[in-house]
Design a protein around this motif. Structure first.
Motif, short mmCIF file in Angstrom:
data_model
loop_
_atom_site.label_atom_id
_atom_site.label_comp_id
_atom_site.label_asym_id
_atom_site.label_seq_id
_atom_site.Cartn_x
_atom_site.Cartn_y
_atom_site.Cartn_z
N ARG A 94 0.82 -1.21 0.00
CA ARG A 94 0.00 0.00 0.00
C ARG A 94 0.85 1.26 0.00
O ARG A 94 0.46 2.29 -0.54
N THR A 95 2.03 1.17 0.63
CA THR A 95 2.90 2.35 0.70
C THR A 95 3.59 2.62 -0.64
O THR A 95 3.99 3.75 -0.91
N LEU A 120 2.37 1.36 -3.95
CA LEU A 120 1.53 1.44 -5.13
C LEU A 120 0.13 1.93 -4.77
O LEU A 120 -0.34 1.75 -3.65
N THR A 121 -0.54 2.50 -5.76
CA THR A 121 -1.91 2.95 -5.56
C THR A 121 -2.86 1.75 -5.55
O THR A 121 -2.50 0.65 -5.98
N LEU A 122 -4.08 1.98 -5.06
CA LEU A 122 -5.08 0.92 -5.05
C LEU A 122 -5.36 0.44 -6.47
O LEU A 122 -5.49 -0.77 -6.71
N GLU A 123 -5.46 1.36 -7.42
CA GLU A 123 -5.69 1.01 -8.82
C GLU A 123 -4.60 0.09 -9.33
O GLU A 123 -4.87 -0.92 -10.01
N ASN A 124 -3.34 0.42 -9.01
CA ASN A 124 -2.21 -0.39 -9.45
C ASN A 124 -2.25 -1.78 -8.84
O ASN A 124 -2.05 -2.79 -9.53
N ARG A 125 -2.55 -1.87 -7.54
CA ARG A 125 -2.59 -3.18 -6.87
C ARG A 125 -3.74 -4.04 -7.39
O ARG A 125 -3.60 -5.25 -7.53
N LYS A 139 5.79 0.64 -12.66
CA LYS A 139 4.71 1.53 -12.20
C LYS A 139 4.05 2.31 -13.34
O LYS A 139 3.56 3.42 -13.14
N GLU A 198 -9.05 0.73 2.86
CA GLU A 198 -8.95 2.16 2.59
C GLU A 198 -9.93 2.95 3.47
O GLU A 198 -9.62 4.04 3.95
#
Length: 442
Positions: free
Chosen positions: A24-25, A27-32, A82, A197
């Protein structure tokens, strides 16, 4: 032994998935989410290649092999480079295109391609930004409409690659089952991520509310509690300048001013410590300390103020006690506790400070025979919600000191509590873990 092995396997699996999906630190939520979807897709495609090949759908198997390589590369771009936006866009168009091609080699409307396209659409919507929703909805509808139109007007272009009717049913059943499983895990992960989140946002809201309350408390202290002593000092200076005091009156006023300025100095000290903590965070340096060496300098200074008020300050300290503490923090706690005891103990009263062993704990107590704490104030005593109070000589007390005492006690792995009876006195007890002989040698 078996339980330990299972736990290690679970831990290793969690760490591996955490590495593959991303933190989480980092990558963004969208990326994960995209990383998760591509990993699931890769797993399914790798399994589908031999399944389709041996089912007679060799072109479909080839398409899945190409998809596996391409999506694997897009996963690499999103996870390690990324470049998530471009990866999502290319991957979405690529999947739709290859499934559309596969439509002509897997029985057309009678095959399982529409189920795959529906699953692909769901996954694309999950990982895509909201601004692209209209694009993907329109693209999906156009692709399906185009395929249906092409088959309706030119049925001869559809190639039936199934070896028999059984293979057709197996392919549809397998595709549907795969869609259910993938949809479940995708939505499950999405809900998990959403809940995480939401908890993070709720926690930040709580912290922001607390910080705002503390800020308002600080402004209240500055606007009200500093005004009285400064006004008194200003009035005294004007009276002295006009020479309106005789010697006895001057001594009396000076004693009152000395008390007011001492209380103001203590208040400013606590405010500065608190403000510094809010700006930079509390800097805790826990080191082995002899408790007596830490407490004696504080007690000696406070004894001067106790003597001025005619209060007897007694001590009982075990000189052998050692604890892992922050020296400045511990001195601030004890200084505030003794200051409070002096404020709320009448002249000719007594205060007893002790530091004794209680099992594996060091118990530092400050006990007085003063006015005690009203029951309605006890619940909020260690918070910033407590109201200003006055001591037996009208010394101002604002509660910030006790709030810091509680915060600093917890920061040193300790705790603080109190017992009080109105009109009979109060006893504060600070408990800190002692250093054992083995730990000190180690």
């Amino acid at each position: 032994m078996t339980f330990g092995l299972i736990r290690r396997i679970k831990l290793y699996t969690k760490q591996t998935l955490g590495f593959l999906i991303g933190s989480r630190t980092d990558l963004t939520l969208e990326n994960r989410l995209f990383n998760s979807m591509t990993l699931i897709a890769l797993f399914i495609m790798v399994f589908n290649i031999p399944f389709n090949y041996f089912s007679g759908l060799r072109m479909t198997a080839l398409i899945f092999a190409c998809l596996t390589l391409m999506i694997g590369y897009l996963y690499y771009l999103a996870r390690f480079r990324k470049q998530v936006s471009i990866s999502i866009t290319i991957c979405s168009f690529l999947v739709m295109l290859l499934f559309a091609v596969n439509y002509f080699f897997s029985g057309g409307i009678q095959g399982a391609t529409f189920l795959s396209l529906m699953l692909a659409f769901v996954l694309i919507i999950i990982v895509s930004p909201k601004k692209y929703y209209a694009l993907w909805v329109a693209s999906s509808l156009l692709v399906v409409a185009g395929l249906l139109w092409a088959e309706y007007h030119h049925p001869e272009i559809i190639r039936v690659s199934y070896s028999d009717r059984k293979a057709l049913f197996i392919d549809i059943a397998f595709t549907y089952a795969t869609g259910i499983v993938v949809s479940f895990f995708s939505i499950f992960y999405l809900k998990q991520a959403y809940n995480a989140e939401k908890r993070s946002a709720d926690q930040k809201t709580i912290e922001l509310t607390q910080l705002n309350e503390e800020k308002l408390k600080l402004f209240s202290i500055i606007s009200h509690d500093l005004q009285a002593p400064l006004s008194s000092l200003h009035s005294y200076v004007r009276l002295v300048a006009n020479d309106r005091f005789n010697s006895d009156e001057r001594k009396q006023v000076e004693r009152g001013l000395a008390n007011a300025l001492h209380g103001t100095q203590e208040m400013l000290s606590n405010m500065l410590v608190w403000s510094q903590n809010q700006l930079d965070g509390a800097r805790i340096v826990l080191t082995p300390n002899n408790i007596q060496d830490v407490l004696v300098p504080v007690i000696d200074i406070q004894r001067i103020y106790a003597d001025q008020k005619g209060i007897v300050l007694e001590t009982t300290i075990d000189g052998s006690l050692k604890a892992l503490v922050d020296r400045d923090m511990l001195q601030l706690i004890v200084r505030n506790l003794i200051n409070n005891a002096i404020k709320f103990t009448p002249p000719n009263g007594s205060i007893h400070v002790s530091a004794l062993r209680s099992g594996m704990l060091c118990e530092i107590t400050v006990e007085d025979n003063g006015t005690g704490i009203p029951a309605e104030q006890q619940a909020a005593l260690f918070s910033l919600k407590t109201r200003s109070t006055y001591g037996t000589n009208n010394e101002r007390g604002i509660g910030l000191g006790l709030f810091l005492c509680n915060e600093y006690a917890q920061a040193q792995n300790g705790s603080i509590s109190f017992e009080s009876e109105l009109g009979k006195g109060t006893r504060f007890c600070l408990r800190l873990p002692l250093i054992t002989a083995e730990a000190e040698r180690g």
